[in-house]
Design a protein around this motif. Structure first.
Motif, PDB file in Angstrom:
ATOM      1  N   ILE A  44       0.495  -1.001  -0.041  1.00  9.41           N
ATOM      2  CA  ILE A  44       0.113  -0.221  -0.590  1.00  9.41           C
ATOM      3  C   ILE A  44       0.589   1.522   0.315  1.00  9.41           C
ATOM      4  CG2 ILE A  44      -1.981   1.180   1.201  1.00  9.41           C
ATOM      5  CD1 ILE A  44      -2.477  -1.320   2.467  1.00  9.41           C
ATOM      6  N   ASN A  45       0.624   1.895  -1.156  1.00 14.37           N
ATOM      7  CA  ASN A  45       1.739   3.250  -1.084  1.00 14.37           C
ATOM      8  C   ASN A  45       2.974   3.073  -0.954  1.00 14.37           C
ATOM      9  OD1 ASN A  45       2.495   6.002  -1.686  1.00 14.37           O
ATOM     10  ND2 ASN A  45       1.098   6.848   0.496  1.00 14.37           N
ATOM     11  N   GLY A  46       3.590   2.243  -1.783  1.00 12.12           N
ATOM     12  CA  GLY A  46       5.398   1.139  -1.437  1.00 12.12           C
ATOM     13  C   GLY A  46       5.514   0.765   0.021  1.00 12.12           C
ATOM     14  N   VAL A  47       4.217   0.449   0.775  1.00  6.32           N
ATOM     15  CA  VAL A  47       4.714  -0.257   1.951  1.00  6.32           C
ATOM     16  C   VAL A  47       4.398  -1.550   1.771  1.00  6.32           C
ATOM     17  CG1 VAL A  47       4.549  -0.275   4.759  1.00  6.32           C
ATOM     18  CG2 VAL A  47       4.638   1.944   3.011  1.00  6.32           C
ATOM     19  N   ILE A  64       3.451  -3.376   7.825  1.00  2.00           N
ATOM     20  CA  ILE A  64       2.447  -2.137   7.730  1.00  2.00           C
ATOM     21  C   ILE A  64       1.437  -3.167   8.948  1.00  2.00           C
ATOM     22  CG2 ILE A  64      -0.474  -1.916   7.758  1.00  2.00           C
ATOM     23  CD1 ILE A  64       1.113  -1.164   4.459  1.00  2.00           C
ATOM     24  N   ALA A  65       1.409  -4.746   9.201  1.00  2.00           N
ATOM     25  CA  ALA A  65       1.107  -5.129  10.306  1.00  2.00           C
ATOM     26  C   ALA A  65       1.557  -5.326  11.439  1.00  2.00           C
ATOM     27  CB  ALA A  65       1.065  -6.818  10.064  1.00  2.00           C
ATOM     28  N   ASN A  66       2.686  -4.634  11.350  1.00  2.00           N
ATOM     29  CA  ASN A  66       3.972  -4.875  12.529  1.00  2.00           C
ATOM     30  C   ASN A  66       4.214  -3.455  12.808  1.00  2.00           C
ATOM     31  OD1 ASN A  66       6.732  -7.104  12.510  1.00  2.00           O
ATOM     32  ND2 ASN A  66       5.900  -7.847  10.824  1.00  2.00           N
ATOM     33  N   TRP A  67       4.355  -2.658  12.590  1.00  3.72           N
ATOM     34  CA  TRP A  67       4.055  -1.131  12.848  1.00  3.72           C
ATOM     35  C   TRP A  67       2.650  -0.636  13.386  1.00  3.72           C
ATOM     36  CZ3 TRP A  67       5.887   1.200   7.368  1.00  3.72           C
ATOM     37  CH2 TRP A  67       6.670   1.470   7.115  1.00  3.72           C
ATOM     38  N   PHE A  68       1.290  -2.044  12.736  1.00  5.57           N
ATOM     39  CA  PHE A  68       0.029  -1.068  13.463  1.00  5.57           C
ATOM     40  C   PHE A  68       0.179  -2.139  14.628  1.00  5.57           C
ATOM     41  CE2 PHE A  68      -3.437  -3.771  14.614  1.00  5.57           C
ATOM     42  CZ  PHE A  68      -4.747  -2.443  14.574  1.00  5.57           C
ATOM     43  N   TYR A  69       0.678  -2.858  14.907  1.00  5.18           N
ATOM     44  CA  TYR A  69       0.732  -3.800  16.511  1.00  5.18           C
ATOM     45  C   TYR A  69       1.992  -2.453  17.485  1.00  5.18           C
ATOM     46  CZ  TYR A  69      -2.496  -7.023  15.604  1.00  5.18           C
ATOM     47  OH  TYR A  69      -3.322  -8.270  14.476  1.00  5.18           O
ATOM     48  N   ILE A  70       2.875  -2.278  16.674  1.00  2.00           N
ATOM     49  CA  ILE A  70       3.375  -1.362  17.516  1.00  2.00           C
ATOM     50  C   ILE A  70       2.802   0.249  18.039  1.00  2.00           C
ATOM     51  CG2 ILE A  70       5.754  -0.338  17.430  1.00  2.00           C
ATOM     52  CD1 ILE A  70       6.875  -3.059  15.859  1.00  2.00           C
ATOM     53  N   TYR A  71       2.332   0.600  17.209  1.00  2.00           N
ATOM     54  CA  TYR A  71       1.636   1.820  17.443  1.00  2.00           C
ATOM     55  C   TYR A  71       0.442   1.733  17.982  1.00  2.00           C
ATOM     56  CZ  TYR A  71       4.247   4.471  14.176  1.00  2.00           C
ATOM     57  OH  TYR A  71       5.822   4.805  13.625  1.00  2.00           O
ATOM     58  N   SER A  72      -0.342   0.341  18.280  1.00  2.34           N
ATOM     59  CA  SER A  72      -1.403   0.339  19.151  1.00  2.34           C
ATOM     60  C   SER A  72      -1.059  -0.301  20.438  1.00  2.34           C
ATOM     61  CB  SER A  72      -1.797  -0.684  18.639  1.00  2.34           C
ATOM     62  OG  SER A  72      -2.513  -0.509  17.538  1.00  2.34           O
ATOM     63  N   PHE A  73       0.204  -0.803  20.754  1.00  2.00           N
ATOM     64  CA  PHE A  73       0.608  -0.948  22.177  1.00  2.00           C
ATOM     65  C   PHE A  73       0.959   0.361  22.438  1.00  2.00           C
ATOM     66  CE2 PHE A  73       4.698  -1.270  24.855  1.00  2.00           C
ATOM     67  CZ  PHE A  73       3.717  -2.065  25.782  1.00  2.00           C
ATOM     68  N   LEU A  78      -1.061   4.203  11.243  1.00  2.00           N
ATOM     69  CA  LEU A  78      -0.652   3.868   9.750  1.00  2.00           C
ATOM     70  C   LEU A  78      -1.887   4.826   9.103  1.00  2.00           C
ATOM     71  CD1 LEU A  78      -1.367   0.315  10.449  1.00  2.00           C
ATOM     72  CD2 LEU A  78       1.189   1.433   9.530  1.00  2.00           C
ATOM     73  N   ALA A  79      -2.656   4.908   9.527  1.00  2.00           N
ATOM     74  CA  ALA A  79      -3.897   6.114   8.037  1.00  2.00           C
ATOM     75  C   ALA A  79      -2.956   7.724   8.037  1.00  2.00           C
ATOM     76  CB  ALA A  79      -5.046   6.453   8.563  1.00  2.00           C
ATOM     77  N   VAL A  80      -2.285   7.683   9.212  1.00  2.00           N
ATOM     78  CA  VAL A  80      -1.779   9.340   8.424  1.00  2.00           C
ATOM     79  C   VAL A  80      -0.158   9.384   7.656  1.00  2.00           C
ATOM     80  CG1 VAL A  80       0.079  10.654   9.945  1.00  2.00           C
ATOM     81  CG2 VAL A  80      -2.733  10.398  10.499  1.00  2.00           C
ATOM     82  N   TYR A  81       0.212   7.764   8.654  1.00  2.00           N
ATOM     83  CA  TYR A  81       1.476   7.754   7.227  1.00  2.00           C
ATOM     84  C   TYR A  81       1.516   7.716   6.457  1.00  2.00           C
ATOM     85  CZ  TYR A  81       6.437   5.725   6.522  1.00  2.00           C
ATOM     86  OH  TYR A  81       6.890   5.493   5.745  1.00  2.00           O
ATOM     87  N   LEU A  82       0.858   7.058   5.292  1.00  3.65           N
ATOM     88  CA  LEU A  82       0.460   6.407   4.329  1.00  3.65           C
ATOM     89  C   LEU A  82      -0.161   6.779   3.495  1.00  3.65           C
ATOM     90  CD1 LEU A  82      -1.317   2.586   5.203  1.00  3.65           C
ATOM     91  CD2 LEU A  82       1.428   3.301   4.585  1.00  3.65           C
ATOM     92  N   ILE A  83      -0.988   7.749   4.110  1.00  2.00           N
ATOM     93  CA  ILE A  83      -2.019   9.081   2.935  1.00  2.00           C
ATOM     94  C   ILE A  83      -0.983  10.280   3.245  1.00  2.00           C
ATOM     95  CG2 ILE A  83      -4.180  11.059   3.783  1.00  2.00           C
ATOM     96  CD1 ILE A  83      -5.633   8.659   5.128  1.00  2.00           C
ATOM     97  N   LEU A  84       0.040  10.686   4.321  1.00  6.44           N
ATOM     98  CA  LEU A  84       0.424  11.349   3.920  1.00  6.44           C
ATOM     99  C   LEU A  84       2.343  11.848   3.753  1.00  6.44           C
ATOM    100  CD1 LEU A  84      -0.764  13.389   7.184  1.00  6.44           C
ATOM    101  CD2 LEU A  84      -1.157  13.333   4.559  1.00  6.44           C
TER     102      LEU A  84
END
Length: 293
Positions: A6-9, A14-23, A59-65
């Motif tokens: 998604i957008n080059g990532v 994405i999955a790893n970052w999602f759980y890290i940011y969720s924590f 993730l939304a902020v990172y991938l969109i911006l």
């Protein structure tokens, strides 16, 4: 699956970052609220240490911006818009799905429907800049500390545990709106009893001090209050405020106790989200309005 981009990532990152940011989001929310309340409060929707709205938001902020990451001003404005939109949509969805409200900004200045407010939106903008300039590079480096195979296994295991945890938490959340009316009725009765007790205590204090409400009113209207009377008035008002705070705390404790008789998840929700009844009242008001029409 892991190579889906998604957008080059790719999906693995994405999955790893999602759980890290969720924590990290859960850690921030829990620490912030716990310090404010002076007791440990789990602010996640699930029992585990994850607050997924932060994972989704980051993730939304990172991938969109990502395409405008070199421009700080656009990053800030984009963070305000994207994160605020996500917060508003999430609030609306949770209120309509569970008929309860999980946060309320009604007491904040420049809020909209109690779901978003200017202060938090500006905070999201600053967070976005910090995310790109400071936080995300650290998160990227962290994900390189373990092997890809380890990351894949960890994501799969955490996802399974998360789904099970979410299922139990959602089941409890779905039944919250069924319990709230009975809790509110019981709490209203308790509130009246506690207010009567507080009023009697204040009247006794006023009688002992020799400053009844009528006398205070006359002194204030005539501007004849002595300095010692003013100090005493201030003391009485502080005691009155303290009594009201004690009543609110006692009602919250009783509400948590009633929820605890149903399930541990319900007790946790009531403890972490004291504004749950707001969403119920909004939904009920809309339902009654549709019936009358």
């Amino acid at each position: 699956m892991w190579e889906l981009a998604i957008n080059g990532v790719d999906f693995y990152h994405i999955a790893n970052w999602f759980y890290i940011y969720s924590f990290l989001g859960w850690l921030w929310e829990t620490c912030y609220v716990s310090v404010r309340k002076g007791k440990l409060v789990n602010r996640g929707f699930i029992n585990g240490p994850l607050c997924t709205i932060y994972g989704c938001g980051a993730l939304a902020v990172y991938l969109i911006l990502l395409p405008i990451s070199d421009n700080l001003l656009l990053l800030f404005v984009g963070g305000v818009v994207v994160a605020t939109a996500l917060e508003y949509v999430t609030a609306v969805l949770m209120e309509n799905i569970f008929h309860t409200s999980w946060w309320d900004y009604s007491d904040n200045k420049f809020n909209f429907q109690g779901r978003i407010c200017l202060g938090c939106s500006l905070g999201w903008g600053l967070f976005t800049v910090g995310l790109f300039r400071v936080l995300h590079p650290v998160v990227e480096e962290f994900t390189e500390l373990y092997t890809r195979r380890t990351g894949e296994i960890a994501v799969c295991v955490i996802t399974v545990v998360y789904i099970v945890d979410f299922a139990f938490s959602a089941a409890a959340a779905f039944h919250l709106h069924e319990r709230i009316p009975a809790w509110e009725q019981a709490l209203d009765q308790m509130r009246v009893e506690l207010l009567i007790q507080a009023r009697e205590k204040m009247e006794n204090l006023e009688d002992r001090s020799g400053l009844s409400r009528e006398k205070l009113k006359k002194q204030l209207e005539g501007q004849k209050g002595r300095f010692d009377d003013i100090a005493l008035i201030k003391e009485l008002e502080e005691k009155r405020s303290g009594m009201m705070a004690d009543i609110s705390e006692e009602l919250q404790k009783r509400k948590e106790a009633m929820a605890g008789k149903v399930s541990r998840n319900m007790q946790r929700f009531v403890k972490a989200y004291p504004e749950l009844n707001r969403g119920y009242k909004i939904h009920r008001k809309k339902k009654d309005s549709h019936k009358s029409n």
